[in-house]
Design an enzyme around this catalytic site. Structure first.
Site, short mmCIF file in Angstrom:
data_model
loop_
_atom_site.label_atom_id
_atom_site.label_comp_id
_atom_site.label_asym_id
_atom_site.label_seq_id
_atom_site.Cartn_x
_atom_site.Cartn_y
_atom_site.Cartn_z
N THR A 195 14.62 6.53 25.96
CA THR A 195 14.71 7.15 24.64
C THR A 195 15.38 8.52 24.70
OG1 THR A 195 12.52 8.16 24.87
CG2 THR A 195 12.64 5.98 23.83
N GLU A 247 4.53 -5.79 -14.88
CA GLU A 247 4.34 -6.66 -16.05
C GLU A 247 4.66 -5.92 -17.35
OE1 GLU A 247 1.00 -7.71 -13.07
OE2 GLU A 247 2.28 -6.00 -13.60
#
Length: 356
Positions: A159, A47
């Site tokens: 993996t 802001e």
């Protein structure tokens, strides 16, 4: 609000441990007066950046509308409250995506704005705003980071080869995409087995980032060699151990490592307690890139919130699995997942799945 969310993405790899927030300020005719997103911790929030942009353009925010992806803060932290800045600027209307889960805010920002006569609207693109800050919500609401387990696997779920060779199962596009997810994290975690086998740096290299995430090693007996590359990478390295040998600890501390004791059962690190400690250190998202044994421990203990899997179009045959846990007696004992997305990345697929 879509534009504010796009701005908020600019805070990834920059604002940790603060949430990623974007803000767009518009005039009565809908024209944009200012834009901004959260800066580094201790710096201005979205802001304030947007209000600065308004002034830099020679305009005024009086009577304008502020679209912000998270409730403006109402407390004095490292910076003054954003709701006060909006009030002082004369903002007439605030459209916010979602309430801030931080107990120091949690509706108080919106209440302060309304008390000042500002019209406050909530709920615009709330799900998207929450997803962008899923780790921040996790830390605030559950007291632990959002745990994302990343792995690159072959089509038959391996993996690595049986001898541990795994570089590279997937292609360069998938590896760069994985580094983009690393950039999101407050900490990157691996196990001492991976450190010993692969000697990784475990940092963000393939995409640009303002901050390097903290590196975390689960090392129950402090077996990490002081010469490991992970200790050379920029930023902090934190080792979690179940027991400390002072000689080993001194050698690692001399290399800049921090050591935390979280002993659990069987002389292993208590992973759940480790997550609580990481949250206390401000970690929103924990990115896990470990071997099949530590992955299995995370899965077995129900600590994984999201699986980030890169699936390569190749078969490896006998090799190491994604996560070593079980054996299960029935299929009903399996961990049921829900696909969030399946996306081609180069020659590979990126799969994001979460517990159903």
């Amino acid at each position: 609000m879509h534009e504010a969310l796009a701005l908020a993405h600019g805070a990834i790899g920059l604002s940790e441990p603060n949430p990623r927030v974007g803000c767009v300020i518009t005039a009565a005719d809908g024209s944009v007066l200012g834009r901004g997103h959260t800066q580094q911790a201790g710096g201005p929030h979205a802001e304030v950046m947007a209000l600065r942009d308004v002034r830099a353009r020679g305009a005024s925010a009086r009577g304008a509308t502020a679209y912000v992806t998270l409730e403006p803060c109402s407390h004095h932290g490292r910076t003054p409250p954003c709701c006060e800045a909006l009030i002082e600027a004369g903002i007439a209307r605030v459209v916010m995506a979602i309430e801030d889960p931080n107990p120091l805010v949690a509706g108080q920002g919106a209440a302060r704005l309304r008390a000042a006569g500002i019209d406050v609207v909530t709920g615009a693109l709330a799900a998207e705003a929450r997803e962008l800050n899923v780790g921040f919500f996790s830390r605030m609401q559950r007291g632990r980071p959002w745990v994302r387990l990343k792995a690159a696997v072959s089509l038959d779920g391996r993996t690595a080869l049986n001898n541990g060779a795994s570089q590279w199962i997937t292609g360069p596009a998938a590896r760069a995409d994985g580094h983009a997810f690393r950039r999101r994290a407050g900490a990157l975690l691996t196990g001492v087995g991976t450190v010993l086998d692969d000697n990784p740096r475990l940092d963000v290299r393939l995409v640009e980032t303002a901050l390097q995430p903290m590196r975390v090693i689960v090392d129950s007996r402090l077996e990490t060699p002081p010469a490991s590359k992970i200790l050379d990478a920029p930023g902090r390295t934190l080792l979690y151990a179940a027991a400390v040998t002072e000689e080993r600890a001194a050698a690692l501390r001399a290399r800049g490592a921090e050591i935390a004791l979280v002993p659990g059962a069987n002389a292993k690190v208590d992973l759940a307690a480790m997550l609580v400690d990481l949250a206390a250190r401000g970690v929103n998202e924990l990115h896990v890139e470990a071997g099949h044994k530590l992955n299995g421990s995370f899965v077995r203990e129900g600590l994984v919130d999201e699986f980030l899997i890169y699936l390569a179009p190749r078969l490896l045959g006998i090799g190491r699995e994604l996560a070593a846990f079980g054996p299960l007696e029935t299929l009903s004992d399996s961990l049921a997942l829900r696909f969030e997305s399946v996306t081609p990345v180069g020659d590979d697929l990126r799969i994001i799945a979460r517990p159903a």
